[in-house]
Motif scaffolding. Sequence first.
Motif, mmCIF file in Angstrom:
data_model
loop_
_atom_site.group_PDB
_atom_site.id
_atom_site.type_symbol
_atom_site.label_atom_id
_atom_site.label_comp_id
_atom_site.label_asym_id
_atom_site.label_seq_id
_atom_site.Cartn_x
_atom_site.Cartn_y
_atom_site.Cartn_z
ATOM 1 N N GLY A 149 47.133 46.080 24.871
ATOM 2 C CA GLY A 149 46.519 47.274 25.450
ATOM 3 C C GLY A 149 47.531 48.408 25.583
ATOM 4 N N ARG A 150 48.777 48.076 25.981
ATOM 5 C CA ARG A 150 49.808 49.108 26.117
ATOM 6 C C ARG A 150 50.231 49.643 24.754
ATOM 7 N NH1 ARG A 150 51.435 45.458 30.096
ATOM 8 N NH2 ARG A 150 53.035 44.548 28.768
ATOM 9 N N CYS A 151 50.241 48.772 23.730
ATOM 10 C CA CYS A 151 50.586 49.223 22.368
ATOM 11 C C CYS A 151 49.507 50.154 21.807
ATOM 12 C CB CYS A 151 50.701 48.040 21.408
ATOM 13 S SG CYS A 151 51.991 46.857 21.789
ATOM 14 N N LEU A 152 48.262 49.918 22.189
ATOM 15 C CA LEU A 152 47.117 50.590 21.564
ATOM 16 C C LEU A 152 46.274 51.265 22.632
ATOM 17 C CD1 LEU A 152 46.394 47.497 19.353
ATOM 18 C CD2 LEU A 152 47.068 49.719 18.410
ATOM 19 N N ALA A 153 46.943 52.138 23.394
ATOM 20 C CA ALA A 153 46.304 52.715 24.573
ATOM 21 C C ALA A 153 45.130 53.617 24.224
ATOM 22 C CB ALA A 153 47.347 53.488 25.389
ATOM 23 N N ASP A 154 45.085 54.130 22.976
ATOM 24 C CA ASP A 154 43.991 55.028 22.596
ATOM 25 C C ASP A 154 42.710 54.299 22.211
ATOM 26 O OD1 ASP A 154 45.646 57.129 23.010
ATOM 27 O OD2 ASP A 154 46.203 57.384 20.897
ATOM 28 N N LEU A 155 42.802 53.002 22.025
ATOM 29 C CA LEU A 155 41.634 52.227 21.601
ATOM 30 C C LEU A 155 40.621 52.168 22.752
ATOM 31 C CD1 LEU A 155 41.580 50.954 18.788
ATOM 32 C CD2 LEU A 155 42.328 48.798 19.809
ATOM 33 N N PRO A 156 39.353 52.528 22.483
ATOM 34 C CA PRO A 156 38.348 52.437 23.560
ATOM 35 C C PRO A 156 38.280 51.012 24.097
ATOM 36 C CG PRO A 156 37.417 53.539 21.608
ATOM 37 C CD PRO A 156 38.778 53.029 21.216
ATOM 38 N N GLU A 157 38.027 50.872 25.389
ATOM 39 C CA GLU A 157 38.022 49.562 26.050
ATOM 40 C C GLU A 157 37.076 48.575 25.351
ATOM 41 O OE1 GLU A 157 39.886 48.147 28.175
ATOM 42 O OE2 GLU A 157 38.626 46.369 28.392
ATOM 43 N N ASP A 158 35.889 49.061 24.946
ATOM 44 C CA ASP A 158 34.932 48.161 24.288
ATOM 45 C C ASP A 158 35.462 47.634 22.955
ATOM 46 O OD1 ASP A 158 33.029 48.108 26.208
ATOM 47 O OD2 ASP A 158 31.673 49.547 25.243
ATOM 48 N N VAL A 159 36.158 48.490 22.229
ATOM 49 C CA VAL A 159 36.706 48.060 20.938
ATOM 50 C C VAL A 159 37.830 47.048 21.170
ATOM 51 C CG1 VAL A 159 37.873 48.817 18.834
ATOM 52 C CG2 VAL A 159 36.022 50.190 19.788
ATOM 53 N N ARG A 160 38.592 47.263 22.240
ATOM 54 C CA ARG A 160 39.632 46.296 22.589
ATOM 55 C C ARG A 160 39.023 44.933 22.877
ATOM 56 N NH1 ARG A 160 43.527 48.894 27.056
ATOM 57 N NH2 ARG A 160 42.892 50.897 26.210
#
Lengths: 221, 221
Positions: A149-160
């Motif tokens: 999550g910290r590496c890919l902070a721009d990813l929307p939560e649902d996509v994560r």
Amino acid sequence: MPRQAVRTERADATREVILATAERLFAEHGVFAVSNRQVSEAAGQGNNAAVGYHFGTKTDLVRAIVHRHDEHVEQLRTQMLADVGDSRDVREWVACLVRPSTEHIAELGSPTWYARFIAQCMTDPGLRRIIVEETLSSETLRAIRDGLGRCLADLPEDVREERADMSRQLMVHMTAERERALAEGTHTPRASWYEAGTGLIDAIVAIWQAPVSGAAASLSG
Amino acid sequence: MPRQAVRTERADATREVILATAERLFAEHGVFAVSNRQVSEAAGQGNNAAVGYHFGTKTDLVRAIVHRHDEHVEQLRTQMLADVGDSRDVREWVACLVRPSTEHIAELGSPTWYARFIAQCMTDPGLRRIIVEETLSSETLRAIRDGLGRCLADLPEDVREERADMSRQLMVHMTAERERALAEGTHTPRASWYEAGTGLIDAIVAIWQAPVSGAAASLSG
């Protein structure tokens, strides 16, 4: 050794034999196709109710098999996480997800049955909850998700959430697929569990870093 | 209508009811947890042997459920492939893989049971062969694999095989996961089957295009 200790040791050995036998029969014939009675018999227990006596229900037996393996996977994962620290490299976090599982199976020697057993449990409506409780709620897996999550902070939560699911499904089912191919002597794309892990890491890193199509539309919608 | 035609029509209707009932019970309770007798009863058949009479064994019943759905998926896929021609765009081929399945489930309306049923079959040692025979050997899937092969001609054959496996596992198990979440009323990362398909396409395209780590080493080794 005092008599009580001997008895305990013998019971532990019996439990181990039952666990190993059950895992093999479940992997080869299906968790529901095999009865507790059949497990007791194949484990060489004179008493056909041995599974019931030592474990309880089929569900309890499944939970014990999972627990037996998961302890070691968790250990390996804790060690790897200590080295990763607060890395911002997606690949390092994905390696912490994949390597402990493939390394554990490699260490079991050959043949193994655990991967096929787990894959069945994950798709069974009744057993799935056990796997979720025993493995997916682990602290180390949460640490990996947070790290990604910290590496890919721009990813929307649902996509994560979706990609965490995808990572898990790939690991569980590709590992089972490879184990089945090894058991049946058919071709496998990779020469070792380590290399199979590398293939999984390549794929899972790519999934996490993939562009999100229609993200703007679905965020505004 | 002549008496023979009426009888045939009635038998067809009975078969349909049995198929739908079996699929639902299998998805909710597990293919092996549910007996043919239970299916016959839940399908409202006075005769508890109705499944046996109309289909034969549990394996035959499973095959009939798969066949019933797969015909439509194949139809949709044939239509999509006609538009793709000999494209060199990975995403177009991956869309031909994913969209027919998600569109089929979307068209079934809500709730559905098929995705959870198929996921169970894919991990079961006995039933897996049926799915392979009924679906994975299809001409359209071979066309997609060949199309992807032309787009990614540099990919080693083994890695192509591995990524085809990964694509299939993701489709089967992510679809089942979404169906389960819808059935249980829990959160799903995507609002519709179409959007879930988009998420799968993003991931599968990324897998096919991912760099291959250690490829040189494993090719020379």
